[in-house]
Design an enzyme around this catalytic site. Structure first.
Site, mmCIF file in Angstrom:
data_model
loop_
_atom_site.group_PDB
_atom_site.id
_atom_site.type_symbol
_atom_site.label_atom_id
_atom_site.label_comp_id
_atom_site.label_asym_id
_atom_site.label_seq_id
_atom_site.Cartn_x
_atom_site.Cartn_y
_atom_site.Cartn_z
ATOM 1 N N GLU A 4 39.762 13.892 41.442
ATOM 2 C CA GLU A 4 40.510 12.667 41.732
ATOM 3 C C GLU A 4 41.963 12.985 42.033
ATOM 4 O OE1 GLU A 4 41.426 8.515 42.117
ATOM 5 O OE2 GLU A 4 39.682 9.823 42.452
ATOM 6 N N TYR A 5 42.536 13.948 41.292
ATOM 7 C CA TYR A 5 43.922 14.361 41.552
ATOM 8 C C TYR A 5 44.035 14.891 42.989
ATOM 9 C CZ TYR A 5 48.437 16.682 40.984
ATOM 10 O OH TYR A 5 49.752 17.062 41.127
ATOM 11 N N ASP A 6 43.093 15.752 43.370
ATOM 12 C CA ASP A 6 43.122 16.322 44.722
ATOM 13 C C ASP A 6 42.972 15.237 45.781
ATOM 14 O OD1 ASP A 6 43.378 18.814 43.593
ATOM 15 O OD2 ASP A 6 41.251 19.302 43.743
ATOM 16 N N GLU A 51 58.000 29.729 16.895
ATOM 17 C CA GLU A 51 57.317 29.514 18.166
ATOM 18 C C GLU A 51 56.559 30.784 18.562
ATOM 19 O OE1 GLU A 51 61.450 27.346 19.585
ATOM 20 O OE2 GLU A 51 60.537 28.865 20.839
ATOM 21 N N LYS A 67 55.815 33.930 20.778
ATOM 22 C CA LYS A 67 56.630 34.718 21.706
ATOM 23 C C LYS A 67 55.777 34.985 22.944
ATOM 24 C CE LYS A 67 59.476 38.795 22.329
ATOM 25 N NZ LYS A 67 58.876 39.084 23.647
ATOM 26 N N ASP A 99 54.380 36.174 26.420
ATOM 27 C CA ASP A 99 54.478 37.439 27.149
ATOM 28 C C ASP A 99 54.495 37.111 28.636
ATOM 29 O OD1 ASP A 99 54.706 40.112 27.497
ATOM 30 O OD2 ASP A 99 52.604 40.590 27.158
ATOM 31 N N GLU A 130 59.507 30.014 29.682
ATOM 32 C CA GLU A 130 58.756 31.216 30.062
ATOM 33 C C GLU A 130 57.689 30.855 31.089
ATOM 34 O OE1 GLU A 130 58.400 35.437 28.544
ATOM 35 O OE2 GLU A 130 59.814 33.799 28.214
ATOM 36 N N TYR A 179 61.300 26.276 26.018
ATOM 37 C CA TYR A 179 61.555 26.569 24.611
ATOM 38 C C TYR A 179 63.022 26.483 24.206
ATOM 39 C CZ TYR A 179 62.394 31.247 26.636
ATOM 40 O OH TYR A 179 62.826 32.296 27.404
ATOM 41 N N LYS A 182 57.736 40.792 16.119
ATOM 42 C CA LYS A 182 56.696 41.321 16.992
ATOM 43 C C LYS A 182 55.410 41.661 16.230
ATOM 44 C CE LYS A 182 57.495 42.252 20.820
ATOM 45 N NZ LYS A 182 58.275 43.317 21.458
ATOM 46 N N CYS A 236 31.764 60.515 47.998
ATOM 47 C CA CYS A 236 31.650 59.172 47.423
ATOM 48 C C CYS A 236 30.354 59.063 46.613
ATOM 49 C CB CYS A 236 31.660 58.128 48.536
ATOM 50 S SG CYS A 236 31.372 56.442 47.948
ATOM 51 N N CYS A 263 27.940 56.364 48.643
ATOM 52 C CA CYS A 263 27.317 56.615 49.948
ATOM 53 C C CYS A 263 27.172 58.091 50.286
ATOM 54 C CB CYS A 263 28.104 55.918 51.053
ATOM 55 S SG CYS A 263 29.756 56.609 51.324
ATOM 56 N N CYS A 304 37.098 56.512 49.838
ATOM 57 C CA CYS A 304 35.998 56.581 50.791
ATOM 58 C C CYS A 304 36.332 55.596 51.905
ATOM 59 C CB CYS A 304 34.678 56.196 50.121
ATOM 60 S SG CYS A 304 33.306 55.998 51.287
ATOM 61 N N CYS A 323 29.827 51.833 53.356
ATOM 62 C CA CYS A 323 29.577 52.275 51.979
ATOM 63 C C CYS A 323 29.046 51.104 51.159
ATOM 64 C CB CYS A 323 30.868 52.799 51.356
ATOM 65 S SG CYS A 323 30.718 53.217 49.610
#
Length: 677
Positions: A37-39, A120, A122, A124, A180, A232, A321, A415, A418, A433, A438
């Site tokens: 529906e959004y589309d 919160e 962290k 990546d 982020e 954040y 961490k 290879c 092949c 290759c 192949c």
């Protein structure tokens, strides 16, 4: 005025529905409509704005995509630096941070009871800053070194979790929002599957994928990468409310339309933080995004002010961490996998071991040089790590546990799929290759060959291709054009009707633009842009096939590595035979339309909304006449083309004395109008 336009109310209603859907999906986690529906609504709005360009507005959901590629990312210098964070690698180091914080606040006479922290995940990903003026997004930049970042505004606009206009009737005059940009594990898997299908190198982890996607020169590529953003931190605000705690600022950001992590929490004192940290360590693998620790901030904003900052990081926050995700196991053997573009990748076969909650049996060894550098041998006890939601890698051997019979791996020179000889191009790390037929490569090559930006054969998808190859109906790329209706009728429930539709689609693709035909061949290092350059330079595929490396190096943006790849591809007899077979079966690549060079050496910047041109259309018109399009205004800019609602780029052009063209002047310069573009 737009307010009097007969379709203004309809456009406003559609924009409102789409923006509300984004808000409910990303901020409230309460989807209000299915994606289909959004589309549908988005397509309806796109059609309305195309028919009535005067209805376009910079905050429309349709304006997330459509900006022209740029030649480089402009630098952004900020008045308020984005500071980094001190790291705590274990509980002892976090307790030391807590003790320092308590001591400082007690010395200032500001501490009353236990410190209240806000915790919160962290993320990546890649840190960014968004700037809004009077509710509209005007600038987005990467963190960079904290003071100077890169302008990635047009790329950030493609991310649906970033509001183009702030919610609420009275937005602040100016607001800086930090957060982020990341890629979810699901989006990362899909991207690497697409990379593999295209014969491109997969990304090592979601962080690298997010960073590489956000820093693309072409925002269209960024848009296809499914990025996300979590806010954040609130930066400087002009004309906004005042807050007492960090938690209150995040609640306000949610009200403005920003996505904020649902995994946050308050914690009282060091013990409260350690409890939150332990909970996040247990649940991190269940999250749909990668985190590598927690961020701990003093919640009280006045206490933050009193604590202040050091030269590079605040005294009121720390990154706590997680430990590395590694395990030790035995290397049983090394297998070779062949990618779609022929790269031979060594894969370690391991004694099964748990790494970060996942049972690992295979791990990448990258290439021959990496095996030698790490001195990894079959029979070794090895360290395995899993960085991100990807195939794990072998870090290296545990030398003191090496058995006497551990043996070095000898890289094959044929290879394994092949049996054809493989080669290692000069300056590259991978053996390859180059046989188009192949088996290990063929399915992926064929799917690329028929894709929309190649031969554009609608209806010939992966499942049908797989069945046809299994039946022996397609053994080469050229076999696609030898297919008959009776070859494929049994594959469809509707039989003849569906089969005829596919045959018609194949027949209709026999005259592709030469650039798309070259792209379809799947030559390493040759994508859409390079294929178009080759088409303009050589005009026919026959001339391209016979071109020397020296001739290829004369093509703009084709360097030695690309020239070697193209020349090597066409000197392979099997590849030349495939191209000749395609031509004999009626494929007739059409040379590009003649272009001029009247704008050669001229650099343009496009800003604002043109009434008769899309941004892509204007950019293509400039490039077709030899010009270049940049995303930022500098002293090297020759012209700025300014449409309605032009912003800071227009102001900078005027400041630097750069000629500014309105739409009629631009059309006069290039010699035609943009009707229908």
């Amino acid at each position: 005025m737009i307010s009097k336009h007969p379709h203004a109310e309809q456009a406003a209603r559609l924009r409102g529905l789409l923006n509300e859907a984004n808000y409910r999906y990303y901020v409230l986690d309460d989807p209000s409509m299915p994606d289909s529906e959004y589309d549908r609504l988005l397509r309806e709005l796109q059609q309305l704005e195309q028919e009535h360009p005067e209805l376009l507005s910079p905050d429309s959901p349709t304006q997330r995509i459509g900006h022209a590629p740029v030649s480089e990312l402009a630098k952004v210098t900020r008045k308020n630096p984005m500071l980094s964070l001190e790291n705590a690698m274990n509980g002892e180091e976090f307790r030391a941070f807590h003790a320092r914080t308590v001591k400082t606040l007690e010395g200032l006479g500001a501490l009353k009871g236990e410190i209240s922290y806000f915790c919160e995940p962290k993320f990546d990903g890649l840190a960014v800053e968004l700037v809004y003026e009077n509710g509209l997004l005007v600038m987005g930049s990467t963190r960079g070194d904290g003071v100077t970042g890169e302008d990635v505004t047009v790329n950030l606009r493609t991310i649906r979790s970033i509001p183009l206009r702030l919610r609420g009737a009275h937005p602040p005059e100016r607001i800086e929002v930090r957060g982020e940009v990341l890629m979810t594990k699901k989006a990362f898997r899909q991207l690497n599957e697409a990379q593999d299908e295209a014969g491109e190198k997969p990304f090592a982890n979601p962080r690298n994928a997010a960073a590489g996607s956000l820093r693309q020169l072409d925002p269209g590529i960024t848009a296809r990468r499914s990025l996300d953003m979590y806010s954040y931190q609130l930066g400087e605000v002009t004309g906004g409310p005042r807050f007492k705690t960090h938690m209150e600022t995040l609640e306000w950001l949610k009200e403005l339309g920003f996505q904020v992590s649902r995994e946050t929490g308050k914690a009282e004192g060091a013990e409260g933080v350690l409890h939150y940290y332990a909970r996040m360590a247990e649940t991190r693998d269940s999250l749909d995004f990668e985190i590598d620790g927690t961020v701990v901030k003093v919640n009280d904003l006045e206490l933050q002010r009193l604590l202040g900052s050091k030269s590079r990081d605040p005294r009121w926050a720390i990154a706590f961490k997680f430990p590395p995700r590694q395990a030790v196991t035995r290397l049983l053997d090394i297998d070779i996998q062949v990618g779609r573009q022929g790269a031979l990748t060594p894969v370690a076969k391991l004694e099964p071991v748990q790494v970060a909650g996942v049972l690992v049996r295979n791990a990448t060894l990258h290439n021959e040089d990496e095996i030698a550098r790490k001195d990894v041998r079959i029979g070794d006890t090895v360290i395995v790590q899993r960085a991100g939601d990807v195939i794990p890698e072998v870090v290296g051997p545990v030398m003191e546990k090496r058995p006497p019979n551990a043996r070095k791996f000898v890289f094959p020179h044929k290879c394994p799929s092949c049996g054809e000889p493989v080669s290692r191009p000069e300056g590259e790390v991978a053996w390859r290759c180059v046989n188009l037929q192949c088996p290990a490569q063929f399915q992926g090559r064929l799917e690329h060959f028929v894709s929309r930006k190649a031969m554009d054969i609608d209806g010939l998808g992966g499942k049908i291709i797989s069945k046809l190859t299994d039946m022996g109906k397609i053994r080469t790329l050229a076999d696609v054009f030898a297919l008959q209706k009776e070859d494929i009728a049994s594959l469809y429930k509707k039989g003849d009707t569906a089969a005829q539709k596919l045959i018609d689609s194949i027949h209709g693709s026999r005259k592709p633009p030469l650039g798309r035909f070259i792209n379809a061949l799947g030559i390493r290092h040759v994508g859409e842009a390079t294929a178009d350059l080759l088409a303009r330079e050589f005009k026919t595929v026959e001339r391209l096939m016979d071109a020397s490396e020296a001739e290829l190096l004369q093509v703009p943006d084709v360097g030695p590595e690309v020239a070697r790849a193209i020349h090597g591809f066409f000197t392979n007899p099997a590849n030349r035979r495939t191209v000749h077979d395609l031509l004999e079966l009626g494929v007739e690549p059409e040379p590009p339309a003649a272009t001029g060079d009247s704008l050669k050496g001229k650099t343009f910047v496009l800003t604002g909304t043109l009434s008769r041109w899309t941004r892509d259309g204007a950019a293509q018109a400039i490039v077709s006449l030899g010009g270049k399009v940049s995303g930022s205004v500098s002293k090297k800019t020759n012209y700025v083309v300014a449409g309605a609602e032009a912003g800071s780029k227009l102001a900078k052009a005027q400041e630097l004395g750069i000629p500014v063209l309105d739409e009629p002047a631009f059309e006069n310069l290039i010699g035609h109008t943009g009707e229908g573009r």
